[in-house]
Design a protein around this motif. Structure first.
Motif, mmCIF file in Angstrom:
data_model
loop_
_atom_site.group_PDB
_atom_site.id
_atom_site.type_symbol
_atom_site.label_atom_id
_atom_site.label_comp_id
_atom_site.label_asym_id
_atom_site.label_seq_id
_atom_site.Cartn_x
_atom_site.Cartn_y
_atom_site.Cartn_z
ATOM 1 N N PRO A 39 -10.354 0.270 -3.465
ATOM 2 C CA PRO A 39 -10.050 0.135 -2.030
ATOM 3 C C PRO A 39 -10.856 -0.998 -1.378
ATOM 4 O O PRO A 39 -10.351 -1.699 -0.502
ATOM 5 C CB PRO A 39 -10.436 1.491 -1.450
ATOM 6 C CG PRO A 39 -10.280 2.447 -2.595
ATOM 7 C CD PRO A 39 -10.693 1.655 -3.813
ATOM 8 N N THR A 40 -12.073 -1.215 -1.831
ATOM 9 C CA THR A 40 -12.898 -2.283 -1.282
ATOM 10 C C THR A 40 -12.287 -3.644 -1.597
ATOM 11 O O THR A 40 -12.216 -4.523 -0.737
ATOM 12 C CB THR A 40 -14.337 -2.199 -1.818
ATOM 13 O OG1 THR A 40 -14.884 -0.933 -1.453
ATOM 14 C CG2 THR A 40 -15.200 -3.316 -1.276
ATOM 15 N N LYS A 41 -11.818 -3.827 -2.833
ATOM 16 C CA LYS A 41 -11.197 -5.100 -3.203
ATOM 17 C C LYS A 41 -9.946 -5.344 -2.360
ATOM 18 O O LYS A 41 -9.744 -6.462 -1.871
ATOM 19 C CB LYS A 41 -10.832 -5.125 -4.681
ATOM 20 C CG LYS A 41 -10.210 -6.445 -5.115
ATOM 21 C CD LYS A 41 -9.983 -6.513 -6.609
ATOM 22 C CE LYS A 41 -9.445 -7.873 -6.998
ATOM 23 N NZ LYS A 41 -9.515 -8.129 -8.420
ATOM 24 N N LYS A 43 -9.390 -4.221 0.627
ATOM 25 C CA LYS A 43 -9.860 -4.530 1.976
ATOM 26 C C LYS A 43 -10.296 -5.993 2.048
ATOM 27 O O LYS A 43 -9.964 -6.703 2.999
ATOM 28 C CB LYS A 43 -11.015 -3.601 2.356
ATOM 29 C CG LYS A 43 -11.621 -3.889 3.720
ATOM 30 C CD LYS A 43 -12.669 -2.854 4.114
ATOM 31 C CE LYS A 43 -13.848 -2.921 3.168
ATOM 32 N NZ LYS A 43 -14.959 -2.039 3.558
ATOM 33 N N TYR A 44 -11.006 -6.468 1.022
ATOM 34 C CA TYR A 44 -11.455 -7.860 1.005
ATOM 35 C C TYR A 44 -10.277 -8.826 0.924
ATOM 36 O O TYR A 44 -10.302 -9.898 1.524
ATOM 37 C CB TYR A 44 -12.429 -8.107 -0.144
ATOM 38 C CG TYR A 44 -13.786 -7.469 0.033
ATOM 39 C CD1 TYR A 44 -14.171 -6.890 1.238
ATOM 40 C CD2 TYR A 44 -14.687 -7.424 -1.012
ATOM 41 C CE1 TYR A 44 -15.414 -6.303 1.394
ATOM 42 C CE2 TYR A 44 -15.943 -6.845 -0.869
ATOM 43 C CZ TYR A 44 -16.296 -6.281 0.334
ATOM 44 O OH TYR A 44 -17.525 -5.706 0.488
ATOM 45 N N TYR A 45 -9.247 -8.454 0.160
ATOM 46 C CA TYR A 45 -8.047 -9.284 0.111
ATOM 47 C C TYR A 45 -7.412 -9.382 1.490
ATOM 48 O O TYR A 45 -6.975 -10.461 1.910
ATOM 49 C CB TYR A 45 -7.031 -8.746 -0.912
ATOM 50 C CG TYR A 45 -7.145 -9.395 -2.265
ATOM 51 C CD1 TYR A 45 -6.396 -10.516 -2.585
ATOM 52 C CD2 TYR A 45 -8.018 -8.903 -3.232
ATOM 53 C CE1 TYR A 45 -6.499 -11.128 -3.826
ATOM 54 C CE2 TYR A 45 -8.130 -9.501 -4.476
ATOM 55 C CZ TYR A 45 -7.374 -10.616 -4.757
ATOM 56 O OH TYR A 45 -7.485 -11.231 -5.981
ATOM 57 N N ALA A 46 -7.349 -8.261 2.206
ATOM 58 C CA ALA A 46 -6.796 -8.277 3.566
ATOM 59 C C ALA A 46 -7.623 -9.197 4.454
ATOM 60 O O ALA A 46 -7.074 -10.020 5.198
ATOM 61 C CB ALA A 46 -6.745 -6.866 4.138
ATOM 62 N N TRP A 47 -8.938 -9.082 4.380
ATOM 63 C CA TRP A 47 -9.801 -9.940 5.191
ATOM 64 C C TRP A 47 -9.609 -11.412 4.832
ATOM 65 O O TRP A 47 -9.602 -12.280 5.711
ATOM 66 C CB TRP A 47 -11.264 -9.555 5.018
ATOM 67 C CG TRP A 47 -11.647 -8.222 5.579
ATOM 68 C CD1 TRP A 47 -10.865 -7.350 6.285
ATOM 69 C CD2 TRP A 47 -12.928 -7.595 5.455
ATOM 70 N NE1 TRP A 47 -11.580 -6.226 6.617
ATOM 71 C CE2 TRP A 47 -12.847 -6.349 6.130
ATOM 72 C CE3 TRP A 47 -14.119 -7.952 4.854
ATOM 73 C CZ2 TRP A 47 -13.925 -5.475 6.203
ATOM 74 C CZ3 TRP A 47 -15.195 -7.081 4.925
ATOM 75 C CH2 TRP A 47 -15.093 -5.858 5.599
ATOM 76 N N GLY A 119 -4.226 -6.281 10.281
ATOM 77 C CA GLY A 119 -3.660 -4.956 10.059
ATOM 78 C C GLY A 119 -2.630 -4.566 11.107
ATOM 79 O O GLY A 119 -2.200 -3.415 11.155
#
Length: 181
Positions: A39-41, A43-47, A119
Motif C-alpha cells: 500500500p505504501t508503494k 501511495k508513493y506512485y499516486a504522489w 485523489g
C-alpha cells in the motif's frame, strides 16, 4: 520596450518551484521503484503522479510567462557558442519538462492505471489499457527522466561556473529577492 536585466519575478518563482518539484518527483520515483508491492508503494506512485501533473501545469504556465513577459538578453560577455548552448539547453529542458510527465501519464494508462490528481480528479484517458505499449512508455519515461537529470546537473554546473569562475551576473538574474531590473 524595456530591456530586462533579470528574469521577471513570476518566472523566477516558477523556476525555483518547478526545480523543487522535479527534484521531489525524481527522488520519489527513484525510491519507489525499488520497493516491493505494498500500500505504501501504491501511495508513493499516486504522489509521484500528482507531482508530474503539477509540474506539467507549472511548466505550461512558465512557458506562457516566458513568451509573454520575455527573458533578459544573454550577457554581452558570453561567447557566441555559450549563447547557442544556453539557448539549446533551455529549449531541451522545456521539451523534457513536458515529455517526462506526458510519457509517465501514457505509461500509467497503458498499464491500466488511471491518473487521479490529488485523489479527486481523474485525468481523461487518451488510451485505454494497452499492454503492448506499456513497456515502451515506461522505457521512454525512464530514458527521458535520466536525460533531464543529466541536463539539470549540467545546467546547475553552468550556473555555478558563471557565478564562481566567470564572476558574471547570470545566476543572480534568476535568484529571488533581487529587485533591480
Amino acid at each position: 520596450m524595456q530591456t530586462l536585466k533579470r528574469y521577471p519575478s513570476l518566472s523566477i518563482a516558477l523556476h525555483w518551484l518547478i526545480a523543487l518539484l522535479i527534484i521531489m518527483a525524481f527522488a520519489l520515483g527513484t525510491y519507489m521503484t525499488d520497493m516491493s508491492i505494498s500500500p505504501t508503494k501504491l501511495k508513493y506512485y499516486a504522489w509521484h503522479k500528482w507531482l508530474g501533473v503539477t509540474i506539467l501545469v507549472f511548466v505550461a504556465i512558465r512557458l506562457l510567462t516566458r513568451l509573454t513577459l520575455g527573458t533578459p538578453d544573454h550577457l554581452g560577455s558570453l561567447k557566441p557558442w555559450e549563447k547557442s548552448l544556453a539557448s539549446a539547453t533551455h529549449v531541451t529542458l522545456y521539451v523534457l519538462m513536458f515529455a517526462v510527465p506526458i510519457t509517465g501519464y501514457l505509461y500509467s494508462y497503458a498499464a491500466g492505471f488511471p491518473v487521479v490528481f490529488l485523489g479527486l480528479v481523474q485525468l481523461p484517458a487518451v488510451l485505454g489499457p494497452f499492454p503492448e505499449l506499456k513497456d515502451s512508455f515506461k522505457d521512454a519515461h525512464e530514458i527521458l527522466t535520466s536525460a533531464m537529470a543529466i541536463l539539470v546537473l549540467l545546467h546547475i554546473g553552468a550556473a555555478l561556473k558563471h557565478r564562481f569562475i566567470d564572476k558574471d551576473q547570470t545566476l543572480q538574474r534568476m535568484l529571488p529577492g533581487r529587485t533591480e531590473n
